[in-house]
Design a protein around this motif. Structure first.
Motif, PDB file in Angstrom:
ATOM      1  N   PHE A   1       0.838  -1.196   0.000  1.00 47.79           N
ATOM      2  CA  PHE A   1       0.000   0.000   0.000  1.00 47.79           C
ATOM      3  C   PHE A   1       0.870   1.242   0.000  1.00 47.79           C
ATOM      4  O   PHE A   1       1.811   1.370   0.797  1.00 47.79           O
TER       5      PHE A   1
ATOM      6  N   PHE B   1      -3.884   9.786   7.413  1.00 48.38           N
ATOM      7  CA  PHE B   1      -3.197   9.138   6.310  1.00 48.38           C
ATOM      8  C   PHE B   1      -4.196   8.846   5.196  1.00 48.38           C
ATOM      9  O   PHE B   1      -5.361   8.567   5.442  1.00 48.38           O
TER      10      PHE B   1
ATOM     11  N   PHE C   1      -4.567   6.236   1.938  1.00 47.51           N
ATOM     12  CA  PHE C   1      -3.988   5.010   1.394  1.00 47.51           C
ATOM     13  C   PHE C   1      -4.498   4.760  -0.017  1.00 47.51           C
ATOM     14  O   PHE C   1      -5.651   5.060  -0.343  1.00 47.51           O
ATOM     15  N   GLY C   2      -3.649   4.147  -0.833  1.00 48.14           N
ATOM     16  CA  GLY C   2      -4.076   3.658  -2.127  1.00 48.14           C
ATOM     17  C   GLY C   2      -4.823   2.338  -1.972  1.00 48.14           C
ATOM     18  O   GLY C   2      -4.942   1.798  -0.874  1.00 48.14           O
TER      19      GLY C   2
END
Lengths: 113, 115
Positions: A91, A101, A103-104
């Motif tokens: 990730f 954060f 995240f992909g």
């Protein structure tokens, strides 16, 4: 909107070869941090490598290195000399305010013997 | 080493039940997070907390609530579980004192199935 995009849902690589995982992000912030996390099958997510946006030098950690292209908002991960233990979900993540954060969607990497 | 633990690795609950997921960290971190992980969607933030009794909504807070009565413990509550809440739930913690790092440390995850 802050987004992180991983366009490769799944990749395969032969043991001992090199593989590159892609990540792009979108932000108007100047200062931020980028990360690659590894999640092995049924195991805990761990940090692989981090990059500070204001540092031009690409981060490296042993066999793992990044290609950080700030103008292109690109942050790819290169794994050299791939090992069977590198098989995992990877990730890409970004933090702009150092709390939240982004995240992909992840890239599933399969290292073949 | 930072340790983040979650109360269960696997959990099966029925629709309509109230579900509690517990997370404990042992490094005195200020920040704690609950994520939901689904295939193809990555990690989506449900709630986070930056101090005791403080909480902020993430991207998908609907159907969830949280509680942080002590610094080391952050609980995720599903008030009335539904089948679309079947997922992997990850807890994480971080510290703003990690200047130059800001790394998040993750627990092992709880795979929740709602039937």
């Amino acid at each position: 909107a802050q987004t992180v995009t991983q366009s490769q849902p799944e990749m395969s690589v032969q043991e001992a070869e090199t593989v590159t995982l892609s990540c792009t992000y979108d932000t108007s912030e100047n200062n931020y941090y980028l990360f690659w996390y590894k999640q092995p099958p049924s195991r805990q997510m761990i940090l692989v490598i981090r990059q500070e946006a204001y540092k031009q030098q690409n981060a490296t950690e042993n066999r793992f290195s990044v290609n950080f292209q700030k103008a292109a908002k690109s942050f790819s991960l290169k794994i050299s000399d791939s090992q069977l233990g590198d098989t995992a979900m990877y990730f890409c993540a970004a933090t702009y305010n150092f709390n939240k954060f982004y995240f992909g969607s992840g890239t599933k990497l399969n290292v073949k013997p | 080493d930072v340790k983040v633990t979650q109360s269960s690795r696997y959990l099966v609950k029925r629709t309509g039940e109230k579900v509690f997921l517990e997370c404990v960290q042992d490094m005195d971190h200020e920040n704690m997070f609950w994520y939901r992980q689904d295939p193809g969607l990555g990690l989506r933030l449900i709630y986070f907390s930056y101090d005791v009794k403080m909480k902020e909504k993430g991207d998908i807070p609907e159907g969830y609530s949280v509680s942080r009565e002590k610094k080391e413990r952050f609980s995720l509550i599903l008030e009335s579980a539904s089948t679309n809440q079947t997922s992997m739930y990850l807890c994480a913690s971080s510290s703003l004192a990690q200047i130059g790092s800001y790394e998040q440390y993750f627990g092992p995850g709880t795979r929740l199935t709602v039937t």
